[in-house]
Design a protein around this motif. Sequence first.
Motif, short mmCIF file in Angstrom:
data_model
loop_
_atom_site.label_atom_id
_atom_site.label_comp_id
_atom_site.label_asym_id
_atom_site.label_seq_id
_atom_site.Cartn_x
_atom_site.Cartn_y
_atom_site.Cartn_z
N UNK A 35 0.83 -1.21 0.00
CA UNK A 35 0.00 0.00 0.00
C UNK A 35 0.86 1.26 0.00
N UNK A 36 1.95 1.24 0.78
CA UNK A 36 2.78 2.43 0.91
C UNK A 36 3.49 2.76 -0.40
N UNK A 37 4.08 1.74 -1.05
CA UNK A 37 4.86 2.05 -2.26
C UNK A 37 3.93 2.41 -3.42
N UNK A 38 2.74 1.84 -3.46
CA UNK A 38 1.81 2.21 -4.53
C UNK A 38 1.34 3.65 -4.37
N UNK A 39 1.17 4.09 -3.13
CA UNK A 39 0.79 5.48 -2.90
C UNK A 39 1.96 6.43 -3.09
N UNK A 101 11.12 7.79 4.62
CA UNK A 101 11.12 6.57 3.81
C UNK A 101 10.91 6.91 2.34
N UNK A 102 11.60 6.19 1.48
CA UNK A 102 11.52 6.37 0.04
C UNK A 102 11.35 5.01 -0.63
N UNK A 103 10.95 4.98 -1.89
CA UNK A 103 10.89 3.69 -2.59
C UNK A 103 12.22 2.95 -2.57
N UNK A 104 13.32 3.71 -2.65
CA UNK A 104 14.64 3.07 -2.64
C UNK A 104 14.90 2.36 -1.32
N UNK A 105 14.47 2.94 -0.21
CA UNK A 105 14.64 2.29 1.09
C UNK A 105 13.81 1.01 1.15
N UNK A 106 12.59 1.07 0.63
CA UNK A 106 11.74 -0.12 0.62
C UNK A 106 12.37 -1.22 -0.23
N UNK A 107 12.90 -0.86 -1.40
CA UNK A 107 13.55 -1.86 -2.25
C UNK A 107 14.77 -2.46 -1.55
N UNK A 108 15.55 -1.62 -0.87
CA UNK A 108 16.72 -2.11 -0.15
C UNK A 108 16.34 -3.08 0.95
N UNK A 109 15.28 -2.76 1.68
CA UNK A 109 14.81 -3.66 2.73
C UNK A 109 14.28 -4.96 2.14
N UNK A 110 13.68 -4.88 0.96
CA UNK A 110 13.22 -6.10 0.30
C UNK A 110 14.38 -7.01 -0.06
N UNK A 111 15.50 -6.41 -0.47
CA UNK A 111 16.70 -7.21 -0.76
C UNK A 111 17.19 -7.92 0.49
N UNK A 165 -3.44 4.09 11.41
CA UNK A 165 -2.62 4.93 12.30
C UNK A 165 -1.24 5.21 11.73
N UNK A 166 -0.99 4.74 10.53
CA UNK A 166 0.28 5.04 9.87
C UNK A 166 1.13 3.81 9.62
N UNK A 167 2.01 3.94 8.62
CA UNK A 167 2.90 2.83 8.27
C UNK A 167 3.84 2.50 9.42
N UNK A 168 4.25 3.53 10.19
CA UNK A 168 5.19 3.27 11.30
C UNK A 168 4.54 2.38 12.36
N UNK A 169 3.26 2.55 12.61
CA UNK A 169 2.57 1.70 13.58
C UNK A 169 2.51 0.26 13.08
N UNK A 170 2.25 0.10 11.78
CA UNK A 170 2.18 -1.25 11.20
C UNK A 170 3.54 -1.93 11.27
N UNK A 171 4.60 -1.23 10.86
CA UNK A 171 5.93 -1.82 10.86
C UNK A 171 6.42 -2.13 12.27
N UNK A 172 6.06 -1.29 13.23
CA UNK A 172 6.45 -1.56 14.61
C UNK A 172 5.80 -2.84 15.12
#
Length: 407
Positions: A35-39, A101-111, A165-172
């Motif tokens: 959801x985050x990267x699509x937005x 957070x940026x798309x590049x950070x998300x891609x890096x975490x996916x790696x 409540x935000x992506x940070x709440x979900x990731x936490x």
Amino acid sequence: MTAPALLKHKPFMRFWVGQMAASFALQMLLVGMGWQIYNLTDSALSLGLVGLARYLPQLVLVLYAGHVVDNHSRQTVMLISRTLLTLTIAVLAATSMLDIITPEIIYGCCIAMGVASAFEMPATQAMVPNIVTTDLLAKAMAWTASGREATTIIGPALGGIIYIWGADALYTSSTLCSLLSTLILLKPSYRREQFSKRPMTLDSMLGGLRFTWRNPVIFGSISLDMFAVLIGSVTALLPIVARDVLETGPWGLGLLRSSTAVGALLMSLYLAWRPVDSRVGVKLFVSVAIFGAATVLFGLSQTLWLSILALLIMGAADMVSVVIRSTVVQLETPDEMRGRVSSVNGFFIGTSNQLGEFRSGVLAAWTGAVPAIVIGGVGTLAIVALWSYWYPTLLKRNRLESEPECA
């Protein structure tokens, strides 16, 4: 020992709870990232790149990971892999909390997630036969799958709600679940593993690939699943379907992701009590065909309830395939090679899932989400027809064990 008696098997239950916690973390995480990267990008291709970033490390590490799993404690390999996963999710939580957070950070975490998965998946698969006896393996596989699917039901739905409540709440929340799964592995509670440290040679690393290729039942079953899901995968497109086709929000996306798991859970619970014990080859091919047909139905659906129904059917059909395939692979493989063969199996699964997400994202960018889904479902049906012709030994397989197999 029956399925309920497995609840009294403390080593297995400890393993099972750890698996549930890890799966719970991952399922919530995937909802948030999608959801985050699509937005952030408003791009179908970006959804595919998330899958590709998770897949590439598995492509690079598949042979090495199998060698490591066969020559080191599988419990230790799982512990290190889950530690890396926990730290990776924590990075997503922190960068989202700081709004950097940026798309590049998300891609890096996916790696990084792909690296962890490359080692954890074969270690986890090879670990189950070290916990339960051979006669309980099919039930243990189904029981483990039912627990994983239960978290897959709750995780996406709850993840969609938490995202309010935000992506940070979900990731936490995901970080805490992953941490729990890691801590569970700190206590030695499994049968002593038998492994010998062999030198890392090309011949040793290729052993699992050669064994898989030479066994038509193993190679046929895992390649059938790989190509069927690779072509028919719809997971990466769920954010597009939820927002643009069904006109719903994150909660609707959570329901869609959970629907597949509901069907899988119901089927896995049934298989835990009534394992597949005859005509396993025919049932494998039929289940994959049903998966393809339900994919077409999902692509044509314009209403939420019909989309959920199609995903329920897809999940149930896929679970039959998963249990048959995973059990046959473990029973056909000697313990000293289970890590390498499981790594090859994990690579095939990763190819079908992560590369399948990339394929569907690219195709959707060209043709639109709905045509991409329908084309994928039709392609899956074509794969079933081809594999039934190319692998008659697998089609004629009667039982999970190799002794009664038809010549």
